[in-house]
Design a protein around this motif. Structure first.
Motif, PDB file in Angstrom:
ATOM      1  N   LEU A 483       0.992  -1.339  -0.244  1.00 11.27           N
ATOM      2  CA  LEU A 483      -0.281  -0.124   0.154  1.00 11.27           C
ATOM      3  C   LEU A 483       0.609   1.465  -0.068  1.00 11.27           C
ATOM      4  O   LEU A 483       0.269   2.292  -0.463  1.00 11.27           O
ATOM      5  CB  LEU A 483      -0.966   0.110   1.471  1.00 11.27           C
ATOM      6  N   GLY A 484       2.065   1.270   0.491  1.00 12.98           N
ATOM      7  CA  GLY A 484       3.409   1.873   0.230  1.00 12.98           C
ATOM      8  C   GLY A 484       3.923   2.606  -0.314  1.00 12.98           C
ATOM      9  O   GLY A 484       4.415   3.578  -0.785  1.00 12.98           O
ATOM     10  N   GLY A 485       3.724   1.766  -1.796  1.00 13.99           N
ATOM     11  CA  GLY A 485       4.524   1.416  -2.937  1.00 13.99           C
ATOM     12  C   GLY A 485       5.292   0.711  -3.624  1.00 13.99           C
ATOM     13  O   GLY A 485       5.965   1.093  -4.739  1.00 13.99           O
ATOM     14  N   ASP A 575      -4.073   2.017  -4.846  1.00 12.30           N
ATOM     15  CA  ASP A 575      -3.933   3.086  -5.101  1.00 12.30           C
ATOM     16  C   ASP A 575      -2.323   4.078  -4.766  1.00 12.30           C
ATOM     17  O   ASP A 575      -2.090   4.830  -5.962  1.00 12.30           O
ATOM     18  CB  ASP A 575      -4.774   3.640  -4.369  1.00 12.30           C
ATOM     19  N   GLY A 576      -1.886   2.877  -4.337  1.00 10.99           N
ATOM     20  CA  GLY A 576      -0.645   4.257  -3.896  1.00 10.99           C
ATOM     21  C   GLY A 576       0.797   4.050  -5.035  1.00 10.99           C
ATOM     22  O   GLY A 576       1.957   4.259  -4.607  1.00 10.99           O
TER      23      GLY A 576
END
Length: 669
Positions: A483-485, A575-576
């Motif tokens: 989620l953090g990329g 999304d990220g």
């Protein structure tokens, strides 16, 4: 003062070089010859006294120090440091004769016979009493010698006594369970003991998992954990005595970390080591032993604090003696192996052993001085390696930078997959992890093989291969990484069970189903000899799954057979910007390499095939290691000062076939 790795220099001046020294096998004339040859080879340190208990304590409480005093003095006179061992790996004959009950017992309740090493049960209070006595005696005798620079507690814990099933161990297991669960009801709930009517009413009813019948997997896994903890407790017992007598000396023991699950959970032991040390041996049938060397180094480095240097305590100059067919190393291979370990974080290259034995179980194990003596290609190569390591002294203390790629490795998952009844009982956990490492290693990508509980936030790519046992907290951190990329690759047989070996319901892989946007409703393991092909040309064997896609793209589908057109590899973009891949199929090594290059952005770096490149830094300088595993000379664009040849390189670095080069450059360059 307590020794601290962060506050003290390395125990030797420069890289540590030498090996296990067993002078008790030889006469005094040979000792003096050893000193001459050690100086010729550039030896800086030896491990001494590993199997000397019966030679030092000749009877209960009766010591004979004469020979050991003489050899300790002789090494000091010749400027050779000592990694002094506590001799608890080899209980003496008088002790085994008096207390045969300390011998380990296998799961069929057959007691080991005397004659092997590590012939003791780690839970035995009798063994511990005698061990404490000899450890203190050795510490008090030799701890104040200036050239005794490090303590080597016992030897390869678990290498012969990893699991003991005797009644004493069983009682200790019950105490361990009581401390872990608190109540028998909590144990029954965790183990699912109601199955087959195995509900317990007290901890005294719980037995060690003896015999070869089908067993509760939670019970077996807890026994593996207990066994690792029992051995660690013996190490900590020895460490406490050594620190009491000589707080200024570092204490370590030699792990056995490779590409297979360890006999004990060494990654859990690592925080208790002043210096993390390892024994590593390549396997004769291995088609790419040089990658196994890199893999072990990438695991060892992850076990240290802040990627500090570790120590290669043992490897072999050539053939070992314990494999079905013991391959001799090719010319230069021993040097390449040694320098690769240094490139991957070791501040030394030590061997088993200094001089090849004439007698005993390991008489055909290679050594620094072979049976042929000093007039041999092998000893000349030993001397050449000593010269290389001496020139690499500036490397000491340097570290690798944070790698781009992290691969998770978990002993408990390996133990669980290798035992009990599984959908496929022939899958090898170590091979599954190493195949992914190989894909990045061939591209000279920086890699770390870390434990699931360690911090992996700095990586760009995280690979989660066959992480069968997973805690909720670990699954959540993996999700947050994506989620953090970050990019995450999760393979089949990951996230299947809880730490209590209970299947996570709702579809496999239960711990990662929501993150992946795809899930498996049924395993479809293949039979021996069966293979599959995907619509993009990737191939594999052993494992397939019936996968349902909810919120992900399909990267590759099966072609033909019952799974024709069904998803094999999926990708979900978050999304990220993070991406999560699910590899439900048992891809072969070539196909994994294609996936890494085509999907993960790991591109070929333009270096010749067969050239391994790795780097270490000390804040001011970078040391780049070039290891040529081919037989052909290579020339590549590079500049810096070559520590091996002493020459300055301005445009092209030439690496002879089968040799190594190390360039020293300022960080700003």
């Amino acid at each position: 003062m307590t020794w601290s790795h962060s506050d003290n220099a390395w125990p030797t001046n420069g890289l540590s070089y030498g090996g296990d020294y067993n002078p008790e096998q030889w006469d005094r004339d040979t000792w003096r010859e050893d000193m001459r040859l050690m100086k010729a080879a550039g030896v800086t340190m030896v491990s001494l006294g590993i199997f000397s208990w019966g030679l030092l304590e000749v009877g209960e409480g009766h010591y004979d120090w004469e020979s050991m005093d003489e050899i300790v003095d002789l090494l000091g006179e010749h400027g050779i440091a000592i990694d002094m061992a506590t001799p608890t790996a080899a209980p003496p004959a008088w002790l085994l004769d008096k207390h045969p009950e300390i011998l380990p017992v296998d799961q069929d309740m057959q007691q080991h016979w005397p004659g092997a090493r590590l012939g003791w049960c780690p839970s035995s209070p009798t063994f511990r009493t005698y061990a404490k006595s000899i450890v203190r005696a050795v510490a008090e005798r030799y701890g104040n010698r200036g050239h005794v620079v490090m303590w080597h507690a016992s030897n390869e814990y678990g290498g012969g006594n990893a699991r003991c099933y005797c009644d004493v161990s069983q009682d200790a297991f019950r105490q361990w369970l009581s401390a872990k669960y608190g109540s028998i009801d909590a144990l029954n709930e965790a183990w699912g003991s109601a199955f087959w009517g195995h509900t317990f009413r007290s901890f005294d009813q719980v037995t060690a998992p003896r015999g070869n019948d089908a067993k509760n997997p939670a019970r077996v896994l807890d026994y593996d954990r207990f066994s690792s903890d029992a051995l660690l407790d013996v190490f900590l017992m020895e460490r406490e005595i050594l620190k009491e007598v000589t707080p200024e000396l570092p204490v370590t023991t030699n792990f056995m970390v490779g590409a297979e699950p360890d006999v004990v959970n060494y990654a859990r032991w690592a925080p208790h080591m002043d210096i993390v040390a390892n024994d590593h041996y390549t396997r004769s049938p291995d088609p790419c032993p040089q990658q196994d060397v890199a893999f072990s180094g990438d695991r060892m480095r992850a076990m240290t604090t802040d990627r500090r240097p570790w120590l290669l305590m043992e490897h072999s100059t050539s053939a070992v003696n314990w494999q079905p067919r013991n391959r001799a190393k090719e010319p230069g291979e021993m040097i390449r192996n040694s320098i690769s370990h240094v490139a991957h974080g070791s501040d030394g290259a030590m061997f088993f052993q200094w001089r090849a034995s004439r007698s005993g179980a390991e008489q055909f194990h290679s050594a620094m001085v072979p049976h042929a003596g000093e007039d041999s290609d092998l000893f000349r190569e030993v001397c050449r390696l000593g010269g290389y390591l001496e020139r690499l002294a500036p490397v000491v203390g340097s570290r690798t930078s944070a790698p781009r790629v992290g691969i998770l490795f978990d002993d408990e998952s390996g133990w669980s997959l290798s035992k009990g009844i599984k959908p496929c009982n022939e899958l090898k956990y170590g091979r599954a992890v190493r195949d992914w490492h190989h894909a990045f290693w061939t591209g000279n990508e920086s890699i770390e093989v870390a434990s699931p509980w360690q911090d992996f936030a700095d990586y760009e790519v995280l690979v989660v291969p066959a992480l069968y046992v997973v805690e909720d907290e670990v699954a959540e951190r993996i999700s947050q990484f994506a989620l953090g990329g970050g990019t995450v690759v999760i393979t089949y047989l990951s996230g299947i069970v809880t730490p209590d070996s209970a299947v996570r319901l709702g579809g496999y892989p239960g711990a990662f189903r929501d993150l992946l946007g795809a899930w498996c409703e049924e395993f479809r393991p293949l039979q021996a000899g069966e293979t599959f092909t995907l619509d993009n040309g990737w191939t594999g064997a052993d494992w397939t799954e019936l996968v349902r896609v909810a919120d992900a793209e399909i990267v590759a589908r099966y072609t033909g057979g019952a799974l024709d057109g069904r998803a094999a590899v999926t990708r979900r973009t978050l999304d990220g910007g993070g991406r999560v891949y699910y590899v439900s199929a048992g891809l072969d090594r070539a196909s994994i390499g294609n996936l890494v290059r085509q999907e993960l952005g790991i591109r070929a770096n333009g270096l010749p095939e067969g050239l391994e490149v790795a780097a270490r830094e000390n804040g001011e300088e970078r040391f780049t290691f070039y290891i040529n595993h081919s037989r052909d000379e290579m020339g590549i664009p590079a500049h810096g000062h070559d520590l091996i040849t002493g020459e300055d390189v301005s445009h092209t670095l030439t690496i002879p076939g089968g040799d190594v080069r190390v360039l020293r450059t300022p960080i700003s360059a």
